[in-house]
Design a protein around this motif. Structure first.
Motif, short mmCIF file in Angstrom:
data_model
loop_
_atom_site.label_atom_id
_atom_site.label_comp_id
_atom_site.label_asym_id
_atom_site.label_seq_id
_atom_site.Cartn_x
_atom_site.Cartn_y
_atom_site.Cartn_z
N GLN A 1 0.77 -1.16 -0.01
CA GLN A 1 -0.07 0.13 0.12
C GLN A 1 0.84 1.22 0.02
O GLN A 1 1.89 1.48 0.77
CB GLN A 1 -0.94 0.00 1.15
N GLN A 2 0.59 2.37 -0.87
CA GLN A 2 1.62 3.46 -0.99
C GLN A 2 0.81 4.60 -0.40
O GLN A 2 1.26 5.61 0.02
CB GLN A 2 1.89 3.60 -2.54
N LYS A 3 -0.57 4.67 -0.33
CA LYS A 3 -1.27 5.77 0.03
C LYS A 3 -1.98 5.47 1.34
O LYS A 3 -2.47 4.30 1.52
CB LYS A 3 -2.23 6.17 -1.03
N PHE A 4 -1.88 6.69 2.33
CA PHE A 4 -2.56 6.31 3.52
C PHE A 4 -3.33 7.67 3.75
O PHE A 4 -2.97 8.81 3.07
CB PHE A 4 -1.40 6.44 4.70
N GLY A 5 -4.17 7.61 4.70
CA GLY A 5 -4.78 8.62 4.87
C GLY A 5 -4.16 10.04 5.43
O GLY A 5 -4.62 10.92 5.17
N SER A 6 -3.11 9.71 6.16
CA SER A 6 -2.35 10.82 6.88
C SER A 6 -1.21 10.22 7.25
O SER A 6 -1.08 8.94 7.28
CB SER A 6 -2.96 11.43 7.97
N PRO A 7 -0.18 10.79 7.22
CA PRO A 7 1.19 10.31 7.86
C PRO A 7 1.15 9.64 9.38
O PRO A 7 1.65 8.75 9.64
CB PRO A 7 2.29 11.53 7.99
N THR A 8 -0.04 10.26 10.09
CA THR A 8 -0.26 9.86 11.37
C THR A 8 -0.85 8.15 11.34
O THR A 8 -0.37 7.25 11.97
CB THR A 8 -1.38 10.73 12.05
N GLN A 9 -1.84 8.16 10.24
CA GLN A 9 -2.41 6.79 10.18
C GLN A 9 -1.43 5.90 9.58
O GLN A 9 -1.47 4.91 10.08
CB GLN A 9 -3.34 6.94 8.89
N LYS A 10 -0.39 6.28 8.81
CA LYS A 10 0.70 5.43 8.39
C LYS A 10 1.59 4.93 9.58
O LYS A 10 1.64 3.71 9.47
CB LYS A 10 1.49 6.00 7.20
N ALA A 11 1.75 5.82 10.47
CA ALA A 11 2.78 5.64 11.57
C ALA A 11 1.98 4.77 12.51
O ALA A 11 2.73 3.73 12.86
CB ALA A 11 3.01 7.05 12.24
N LEU A 12 0.88 4.78 12.54
CA LEU A 12 0.01 3.98 13.72
C LEU A 12 0.08 2.52 13.16
O LEU A 12 0.04 1.64 13.92
CB LEU A 12 -1.53 4.54 13.84
N LEU A 13 -0.45 2.42 11.91
CA LEU A 13 -0.49 1.04 11.25
C LEU A 13 1.00 0.43 11.20
O LEU A 13 1.10 -0.78 11.64
CB LEU A 13 -0.95 1.30 9.68
N ASN A 14 1.92 1.32 11.02
CA ASN A 14 3.50 0.81 11.07
C ASN A 14 3.74 0.39 12.47
O ASN A 14 4.42 -0.67 12.41
CB ASN A 14 4.40 1.72 10.57
N VAL A 15 3.38 1.10 13.53
CA VAL A 15 3.42 0.69 14.80
C VAL A 15 2.77 -0.86 15.08
O VAL A 15 3.38 -1.66 15.66
CB VAL A 15 3.20 1.57 15.86
N GLN A 16 1.55 -0.93 14.76
CA GLN A 16 0.95 -2.37 14.97
C GLN A 16 1.54 -3.29 13.96
O GLN A 16 1.70 -4.50 14.37
CB GLN A 16 -0.43 -1.92 14.37
N TYR A 17 2.00 -3.22 12.81
CA TYR A 17 2.39 -3.98 12.06
C TYR A 17 3.87 -4.51 12.74
O TYR A 17 4.20 -5.70 12.65
CB TYR A 17 2.64 -3.44 10.60
N THR A 18 4.64 -3.38 13.15
CA THR A 18 5.88 -3.97 13.65
C THR A 18 5.68 -4.72 14.99
O THR A 18 6.63 -5.60 15.33
CB THR A 18 6.65 -2.85 13.84
N ALA A 19 4.87 -4.22 15.67
CA ALA A 19 4.70 -5.06 16.97
C ALA A 19 4.20 -6.66 16.63
O ALA A 19 4.87 -7.48 17.31
CB ALA A 19 3.44 -4.41 17.78
#
Length: 152
Positions: free
Chosen positions: A11-29
């Motif tokens: 996925q290349q597009k996200f609703g916002s940088p915050t959404q991308k960061a939060l999803l990245n935290v969840q993915y990384t966890a």
């Protein structure tokens, strides 16, 4: 395996940088949890049990009540009683009625439990060495600071 989050989830597009960061935290966890499973796959316990053992070791030789264990667990969801029951069955911890208050239950490590928590800690630390080359000490501190800031 892709190292960039966007590539991993395709996925290349996200609703916002915050959404991308939060999803990245969840993915990384979840990624880290899956790595940890490698340490625990041969053991009769799960990471939540190990968290209980580490808490007990930190207070050893003094016992800890279940409420105090729950208060400092990394994962607040598990049922502490169920986790402790398994550790009692393994002979790694003991459950005793409190000396001054019969309503209080105290949990303590056995010698066998202490031996196991030390052995598992060595395995977990060995696994963590893989990450030392990925982040500098300053980056690790910054990441920790940002995660603290995120939780408010």
């Amino acid at each position: 395996m892709p190292t960039k989050f966007e590539e991993a989830i395709r996925q290349q597009k996200f609703g916002s940088p915050t959404q991308k960061a939060l999803l990245n935290v969840q993915y990384t966890a979840n990624w880290f949890r899956d790595l940890q499973r490698g340490v625990f796959k041969e053991l009769p316990i799960e990471p939540q049990h190990f968290n209980v053992l580490r808490i007990l070791k930190g207070r050893h030789p003094h016992p800890v009540c279940p409420g105090d264990i729950k208060a400092v667990m990394l994962d607040k969801a598990p049922d502490v009683t169920r986790l402790v029951d398994k550790l009692v069955d393994l002979g790694w911890v003991v459950r005793e009625v409190g000396a001054g208050d019969r309503r209080r239950v105290d949990i303590g490590l056995t010698a066998k439990g202490l031996e196991h928590v030390d052995r598992i800690s060595t395995q977990v630390k060995s696994q963590a060495k893989v990450f030392h080359h990925r982040l500098t000490e300053a980056e690790a501190e910054q990441l920790s600071h940002l995660l603290d800031k995120l939780r408010g």
